[in-house]
Design a protein around this motif. Structure first.
Motif, PDB file in Angstrom:
ATOM      1  N   VAL A  98      44.786  18.666  37.910  1.00 51.34           N
ATOM      2  CA  VAL A  98      43.687  18.604  36.942  1.00 51.34           C
ATOM      3  C   VAL A  98      42.500  17.802  37.468  1.00 51.34           C
ATOM      4  O   VAL A  98      41.348  18.206  37.298  1.00 51.34           O
ATOM      5  CB  VAL A  98      44.166  18.007  35.603  1.00 51.34           C
ATOM      6  CG1 VAL A  98      43.027  17.959  34.596  1.00 51.34           C
ATOM      7  CG2 VAL A  98      45.310  18.840  35.034  1.00 51.34           C
ATOM      8  N   CYS A  99      42.731  16.679  38.137  1.00 49.19           N
ATOM      9  CA  CYS A  99      41.616  15.750  38.403  1.00 49.19           C
ATOM     10  C   CYS A  99      40.767  16.150  39.610  1.00 49.19           C
ATOM     11  O   CYS A  99      39.595  15.808  39.676  1.00 49.19           O
ATOM     12  CB  CYS A  99      42.126  14.327  38.565  1.00 49.19           C
ATOM     13  SG  CYS A  99      42.818  13.940  40.188  1.00 49.19           S
TER      14      CYS A  99
ATOM     15  N   LEU B  55      32.997  15.609  47.003  1.00 52.44           N
ATOM     16  CA  LEU B  55      32.245  16.024  48.198  1.00 52.44           C
ATOM     17  C   LEU B  55      32.737  17.385  48.687  1.00 52.44           C
ATOM     18  O   LEU B  55      31.932  18.284  48.979  1.00 52.44           O
ATOM     19  CB  LEU B  55      32.388  14.973  49.309  1.00 52.44           C
ATOM     20  CG  LEU B  55      31.567  13.698  49.128  1.00 52.44           C
ATOM     21  CD1 LEU B  55      31.985  12.650  50.154  1.00 52.44           C
ATOM     22  CD2 LEU B  55      30.061  13.987  49.249  1.00 52.44           C
TER      23      LEU B  55
ATOM     24  N   VAL C  48      27.003  22.692  37.201  1.00 55.92           N
ATOM     25  CA  VAL C  48      27.719  21.915  36.188  1.00 55.92           C
ATOM     26  C   VAL C  48      29.082  22.548  35.930  1.00 55.92           C
ATOM     27  O   VAL C  48      30.106  21.863  35.842  1.00 55.92           O
ATOM     28  CB  VAL C  48      26.885  21.821  34.887  1.00 55.92           C
ATOM     29  CG1 VAL C  48      27.722  21.272  33.738  1.00 55.92           C
ATOM     30  CG2 VAL C  48      25.658  20.952  35.115  1.00 55.92           C
TER      31      VAL C  48
ATOM     32  N   LEU D  19      31.302  21.759  38.929  1.00 58.07           N
ATOM     33  CA  LEU D  19      31.633  20.333  39.028  1.00 58.07           C
ATOM     34  C   LEU D  19      32.557  19.882  37.896  1.00 58.07           C
ATOM     35  O   LEU D  19      33.223  18.846  38.005  1.00 58.07           O
ATOM     36  CB  LEU D  19      30.355  19.484  39.032  1.00 58.07           C
ATOM     37  CG  LEU D  19      29.478  19.619  40.281  1.00 58.07           C
ATOM     38  CD1 LEU D  19      28.131  18.922  40.062  1.00 58.07           C
ATOM     39  CD2 LEU D  19      30.172  19.033  41.517  1.00 58.07           C
ATOM     40  N   SER D  20      32.613  20.662  36.825  1.00 56.48           N
ATOM     41  CA  SER D  20      33.480  20.265  35.710  1.00 56.48           C
ATOM     42  C   SER D  20      34.957  20.432  36.067  1.00 56.48           C
ATOM     43  O   SER D  20      35.820  20.079  35.275  1.00 56.48           O
ATOM     44  CB  SER D  20      33.147  21.069  34.452  1.00 56.48           C
ATOM     45  OG  SER D  20      33.614  22.396  34.565  1.00 56.48           O
TER      46      SER D  20
ATOM     47  N   ASN E 126      36.386  18.756  38.434  1.00 58.27           N
ATOM     48  CA  ASN E 126      36.899  17.471  38.923  1.00 58.27           C
ATOM     49  C   ASN E 126      36.565  16.356  37.935  1.00 58.27           C
ATOM     50  O   ASN E 126      35.569  16.427  37.219  1.00 58.27           O
ATOM     51  CB  ASN E 126      36.283  17.129  40.287  1.00 58.27           C
ATOM     52  CG  ASN E 126      36.938  17.921  41.419  1.00 58.27           C
ATOM     53  OD1 ASN E 126      37.600  18.936  41.184  1.00 58.27           O
ATOM     54  ND2 ASN E 126      36.748  17.458  42.638  1.00 58.27           N
ATOM     55  N   LEU E 127      37.397  15.315  37.944  1.00 55.53           N
ATOM     56  CA  LEU E 127      37.192  14.171  37.057  1.00 55.53           C
ATOM     57  C   LEU E 127      36.675  12.958  37.830  1.00 55.53           C
ATOM     58  O   LEU E 127      37.128  12.683  38.943  1.00 55.53           O
ATOM     59  CB  LEU E 127      38.507  13.771  36.376  1.00 55.53           C
ATOM     60  CG  LEU E 127      39.060  14.727  35.318  1.00 55.53           C
ATOM     61  CD1 LEU E 127      40.448  14.260  34.881  1.00 55.53           C
ATOM     62  CD2 LEU E 127      38.123  14.816  34.124  1.00 55.53           C
TER      63      LEU E 127
ATOM     64  N   ARG F 170      35.775   8.813  36.686  1.00 53.83           N
ATOM     65  CA  ARG F 170      35.897   7.905  35.552  1.00 53.83           C
ATOM     66  C   ARG F 170      34.818   6.820  35.572  1.00 53.83           C
ATOM     67  O   ARG F 170      34.693   6.062  34.627  1.00 53.83           O
ATOM     68  CB  ARG F 170      37.291   7.266  35.576  1.00 53.83           C
ATOM     69  CG  ARG F 170      37.730   6.587  34.306  1.00 53.83           C
ATOM     70  CD  ARG F 170      37.761   7.487  33.096  1.00 53.83           C
ATOM     71  NE  ARG F 170      38.551   6.911  32.012  1.00 53.83           N
ATOM     72  CZ  ARG F 170      38.531   7.331  30.765  1.00 53.83           C
ATOM     73  NH1 ARG F 170      37.753   8.356  30.419  1.00 53.83           N
ATOM     74  NH2 ARG F 170      39.288   6.771  29.844  1.00 53.83           N
TER      75      ARG F 170
ATOM     76  N   GLY G 193      30.001   8.744  35.067  1.00 50.50           N
ATOM     77  CA  GLY G 193      29.417   9.543  34.006  1.00 50.50           C
ATOM     78  C   GLY G 193      28.737  10.807  34.528  1.00 50.50           C
ATOM     79  O   GLY G 193      28.017  11.474  33.783  1.00 50.50           O
ATOM     80  N   TYR G 194      28.927  11.114  35.788  1.00 53.51           N
ATOM     81  CA  TYR G 194      28.569  12.390  36.419  1.00 53.51           C
ATOM     82  C   TYR G 194      27.081  12.615  36.668  1.00 53.51           C
ATOM     83  O   TYR G 194      26.723  13.450  37.505  1.00 53.51           O
ATOM     84  CB  TYR G 194      29.103  13.594  35.608  1.00 53.51           C
ATOM     85  CG  TYR G 194      30.578  13.565  35.358  1.00 53.51           C
ATOM     86  CD1 TYR G 194      31.480  13.917  36.353  1.00 53.51           C
ATOM     87  CD2 TYR G 194      31.091  13.168  34.130  1.00 53.51           C
ATOM     88  CE1 TYR G 194      32.851  13.896  36.122  1.00 53.51           C
ATOM     89  CE2 TYR G 194      32.458  13.143  33.886  1.00 53.51           C
ATOM     90  CZ  TYR G 194      33.332  13.504  34.879  1.00 53.51           C
ATOM     91  OH  TYR G 194      34.686  13.476  34.643  1.00 53.51           O
TER      92      TYR G 194
ATOM     93  N   LEU H  25      25.532  15.007  39.879  1.00 53.66           N
ATOM     94  CA  LEU H  25      24.716  16.232  39.813  1.00 53.66           C
ATOM     95  C   LEU H  25      23.403  16.041  40.574  1.00 53.66           C
ATOM     96  O   LEU H  25      22.991  16.914  41.349  1.00 53.66           O
ATOM     97  CB  LEU H  25      24.449  16.601  38.352  1.00 53.66           C
ATOM     98  CG  LEU H  25      23.599  17.857  38.140  1.00 53.66           C
ATOM     99  CD1 LEU H  25      24.297  19.094  38.705  1.00 53.66           C
ATOM    100  CD2 LEU H  25      23.296  18.055  36.651  1.00 53.66           C
TER     101      LEU H  25
END
Lengths: 157, 763
Positions: free
Chosen positions: A46-47, A109, A128, A131-132, A134-135, A137, A140-141, A145
């Motif tokens: 998931v991450c 990367l 977007v 990139l969604s 990957n997580l 923490r 705040g992304y 971007l």
């Protein structure tokens, strides 16, 4: 548990390994090849911290067995810089403060490298969306971007 | 131009973007063993027996322990406050007699490789007799151990005549509010690698974070060693957020094993373990009442809350409940206040701090209350806040309260000014008009806000050692720690500005007990305030020493000299003789004539900064949301974080802290929750069940950093920036969702899930 002889081609270098069939690609890269830049954040796909490129396509190295990767061209974060010269994405991540703790950074990367190699003019909405997967923490992304967009612009020049 | 205040790029980044970090899992020692923890699979049960023999029979398994094998090791301690009587509730390193949450360590395996250890762990036979699980901290307390119940303490604070306030009130506003259970969940799980160096008689622990010196002292005490024979090391830390770097059972177990087995021992937590074993946080229920006059002026507040601590008390003791009680009132003048915080154990994972602990919860409660007061009194939501603000003329403002053992004295702040700036930046009036227009067209949209006061810079002291070597390179050794927030860069900037060198010449060493005798680590947004102030002082003192030394070398008065880019020269003009800091350092080498005039040789100073009071940054957050009536989904359309940090050492890093903190707050407001079934089985044990925001959930986010109220409590005026992004997200989004639903006070629970929204839409 029986061991298998496997040759992994990583960043252009062949690594001959003896490993059990159940060994994940991520563990093989880290423990077998000594490439600890590929990180394990969840081990259930998931991450995305373990994202590497397999024949140019981003994959979760935690969800793939090392024996499955034989014969493929594997690229990891360690292969991005050319000596002292950072890849434009690495430089953009620094310039735009796109990392804090840096644990998710190799995965982002590699994900972004594949994005920009596939479509150097990728629209923001598509970025977007990609990139969604990957997580992170810490950041705040927003700066991730910005960095990917800046690298896309730098690579177009 | 001074590098203090500049958005320079980080010193930390180069190895991290190259994959050359040294995170816990990246650390290996020759001949190391791997540890795997066997964890309880029931929430509450009598532990009848643990049989590790089948695991020991597996080839490659070196040792396996249960509680009987670690009898001599005391439970995990907590950092003392004035709250007494908590000791019986502390966690043993392996469960004894009972298990109290799913995930509690019951046994450990040590094997030649990690996969073998995991195979062997499956063979351990744990015989449990299930007991009823207590899952609601607001329910009556249950039995803890036959002698005690599940309420270790009630945190009480009070001042003023609360009863009179309620007698005289024009209105009494009462709310019942709940905050869900969520936590820091850093991307790197925990890890601990211990080795015993018999030649030096030193026990080393690697993969540590946050509180190395306290942990070192406690590990030494619990294992019966001298603190000077135990050292903790910090590599890269993949996020802290309060949970990482506390002393957990696994840390003691690897240390004990390294001593007993004579080999290095490595333990890396997996994600499922992390979600049930690493500290949870937040879960509270507040029953709050406010007495107000007809104009919405607060006369008194009376609050009773229930803090769900989970299965044991851990290293924070009752601090989160204490902060919840002591810091609830935020920016408002409250003449009378009474709070009772029921600190209660349940059969869930133990809880402790998570970024903005007690304040994320408190801001949600307080700001829901302010909205409710406005609605009851028929006045505007902004006006009720402006009417109750502590005024700028009242600063410093002493509350008759304490939190974390310090008196709550708001050091500086102009709350009304920040609200005005934020309203203008957000475009509140224009958005109000737009919302009204869209509602008329049938949309479900709303605006909300949360005003808050953070706290930072917890004392009492911090020291650094600043040294220039013979090449002019600068080394700063600090007892602070780094959890990825940019400590190296910020301290280097402060040191560079004070000393007169390029910030990239400063190497910052942190989180190592072998390099500095004392330290307080990284928590409570304290590093920039405390270690930063010590660094500033050290830089000035080192500059003075360099000038005094250079004065002798250059035959010039010290006060005629300046230091720029590591060169000492006369202030007037760039011409004339000069010396580099490296040359000054060589002139102070041991045995040199100049060094003999000093207590110690070398171009080096140590400086300590002391503070008895915390410093209080403050902010306001504003949200615009739209609700999908079909799915109940909340979409945050626009968001503003406004925050006054006193002074920003590196504005880019401050904004980074705020944006990242916001994302975590957004998770707690809308998505993240550790859920349990009725028997206490955790339901959020993967990232597919525990939903953290991705980039797709991030709204258009605006950040306004102001420097209107520098702290008078430290020489550089700074306040901590680490937690303000998180603090009021629950408050502001709840306010906005409630506004979208008609401003009826329906939103009383976090996180606000689509199911909740659909229910509220139907009322």
């Amino acid at each position: 548990m029986s061991e298998h002889a496997v040759t992994l081609r990583v960043n252009g270098i062949a690594h001959r390994l003896q490993l059990p069939a159940r060994r994940s690609l991520a563990d093989a890269l880290r423990d077998g090849c000594g490439l600890t830049g590929t990180h394990l954040g969840c081990e259930h796909g998931v991450c995305g911290a373990c994202t590497v490129l397999l024949d140019g396509v981003p994959v979760r190295a935690c969800l793939m067995l090392a024996v499955q990767a034989e014969g493929a061209e594997i690229r990891t974060v360690e292969g991005l810089a050319q000596g002292a010269t950072l890849h434009p994405l690495q430089q953009a991540f620094i310039d735009h403060h796109a990392l804090q703790c840096g644990f998710c950074t190799p995965g982002f990367l590699m994900l972004a490298v594949a994005m920009l190699e596939e479509d150097p003019d990728m629209p923001e909405a598509e970025m977007v969306h990609r990139l969604s997967s990957n997580l992170c923490r810490c950041t705040g992304y927003a700066n991730i971007l910005k960095a990917v967009q800046a690298a896309a612009a730098a690579m177009a020049r | 131009m001074s590098v203090f205040g500049q958005s320079v790029t980080r010193l930390e980044d180069a190895p991290l973007v190259r994959g050359q970090g040294a995170f816990a899992a990246d650390i290996d020692f020759p001949r190391q063993l791997h540890m795997r923890v066997v964890r309880a699979e029931m929430a509450h049960a009598r532990l009848l027996s643990v049989d590790v023999a089948p695991a020991l029979a597996l080839p490659g398994v070196v040792a396996a322990w249960s509680a009987a094998d670690v009898q001599g090791v005391p439970p995990i301690p907590f950092r003392a406050t004035k709250v007494r009587g908590l000791e019986p509730y502390c966690q043993p390193i392996l469960a004894r007699d009972r298990v109290r949450y799913v995930g509690e360590p019951v046994a450990v395996i040590f094997a030649e490789d990690a996969a073998m250890a995991e195979d062997a762990a499956d063979l351990v036979l744990v015989d449990l007799e299930e007991l009823p699980a207590l899952l609601d901290a607001a329910a009556p307390p249950g039995d803890f151990d036959g002698a005690r119940d599940t309420e270790p303490t009630i945190v009480r604070k009070a001042y003023g005549d609360v009863d009179a306030a309620f007698r005289e009130a024009a209105h009494v506003v009462a709310l019942d509010l709940s905050i869900g259970r969520h936590s820091g969940v850093p991307m790197e799980t925990r890890g601990a690698i211990a080795r015993y160096d018999a030649a030096m008689d030193v026990l080393e622990l690697h993969g540590t974070a946050k509180k190395q010196h306290w942990n070192r002292d406690e590990i030494a005490r619990l294992l019966g060693r001298a603190p000077s024979s135990v050292h903790l090391f910090e590599g890269h830390v993949g996020g802290g957020f309060g949970v990482r770097g506390e002393l957990y059972p696994e840390d003691l177990l690897v240390c004990l094993a390294a001593l007993r087995l004579g080999r290095p021992v490595k333990w890396i937590e997996d994600r499922r373990e992390h979600l049930v074993a690493t500290n949870h946080s937040r879960e509270q229920r507040h029953r709050i009442r406010a007495a107000v006059d007809a104009q919405g002026q607060i006369l008194g507040i009376d609050n009773v809350f229930f803090h769900d601590q989970g299965g044991y008390i851990r290293t924070h003791g009752a601090r989160v409940a204490d902060m919840s009680a002591g810091l609830l009132l935020g920016p408002y003048r409250v003449p009378a206040y009474r709070v009772a915080g029921h600190f209660r154990l349940t059969n869930k994972t133990p809880a402790a701090t998570y970024r903005s602990p007690g304040r994320f919860e408190g801001s949600f409660v307080r700001e829901r209350l302010m909205d409710a007061i406005a609605a009851r009194c028929g006045i505007d939501r902004l006006a009720v806040r402006q009417r109750n603000f502590v005024g700028v003329a009242e600063m410093p403002y002493a509350r008759p309260l304490d939190a974390l053992g310090t008196d709550v004295v708001l050091d500086s702040g102009d709350y009304a000014l920040l609200l005005d700036k934020a309203l203008a930046r957000f475009g509140w009036d224009a958005r109000q008009a737009d919302v009204a227009r869209r509602r008329a067209a049938g949309e479900c949209v709303g605006l909300g806000l949360g005003f808050f006061v953070e706290k930072s810079g917890l004392g009492p002291s911090d020291g650094v050692r600043l040294t220039v070597d013979a090449t002019g390179a600068v080394e700063l050794v600090t007892g602070a720690a780094s959890v990825g927030q940019g400590v190296e860069t910020v301290l280097a900037q402060i040191a560079a500005a004070a000393l007169g060198v390029e910030y990239r010449r400063v190497r910052v060493l942190h989180g190592r007990t072998d390099r500095i005798e004392f330290g307080s680590g990284a928590h409570a947004s304290r590093v920039t305030v405390m270690s930063g102030s010590a660094t500033h002082q050290a830089g000035l003192a080192l500059a003075a020493l360099a000038k005094a030394t250079a004065a002798a070398m250059l035959q010039a008065p010290a006060d005629s000299l300046t230091i720029e880019a590591g060169v000492v020269r006369r202030a007037e003009g760039a011409g004339g003789a000069s010396v580099t800091l490296g040359e000054v350092a060589r002139a102070l080498a041991p045995g040199s004539a100049l060094s003999r005039e000093r207590a110690t040789p070398g171009l080096t100073v140590e400086s300590w900064f002391h503070s008895d009071h915390m410093t209080y940054p403050y902010g306001v957050q504003m949200a615009q949301v739209a609700i999908d009536r079909g799915t109940g989904t909340v979409k945050v359309e626009h968001y503003l974080c406004a925050y006054d940090v006193g002074r920003a050492v590196n504005p880019m890093l401050v904004e980074g802290q705020i944006v990242g903190g916001f994302a975590q707050g957004l998770g707690g407001a809308l998505y993240e929750a550790f859920r349990y079934d009725e028997r206490g089985q955790p339901l959020s044990t993967t990232f597919a069940d525990y939903l953290m925001p991705t980039i797709a959930e991030m709204p258009p986010l605006d950040v306004l950093v102001t420097e209107d109220a520098p702290s008078p409590l430290n020489p550089i005026g700074v306040k901590g920036a680490g937690e303000g992004g998180t603090n009021a997200v629950g408050a502001a989004i709840a306010s906005a969702v409630d506004d979208a639903l008609g401003g009826r006070g329906l939103v009383t629970t976090l996180p606000i899930t689509p199911r909740d929204v659909l229910r509220m839409l139907g009322t």
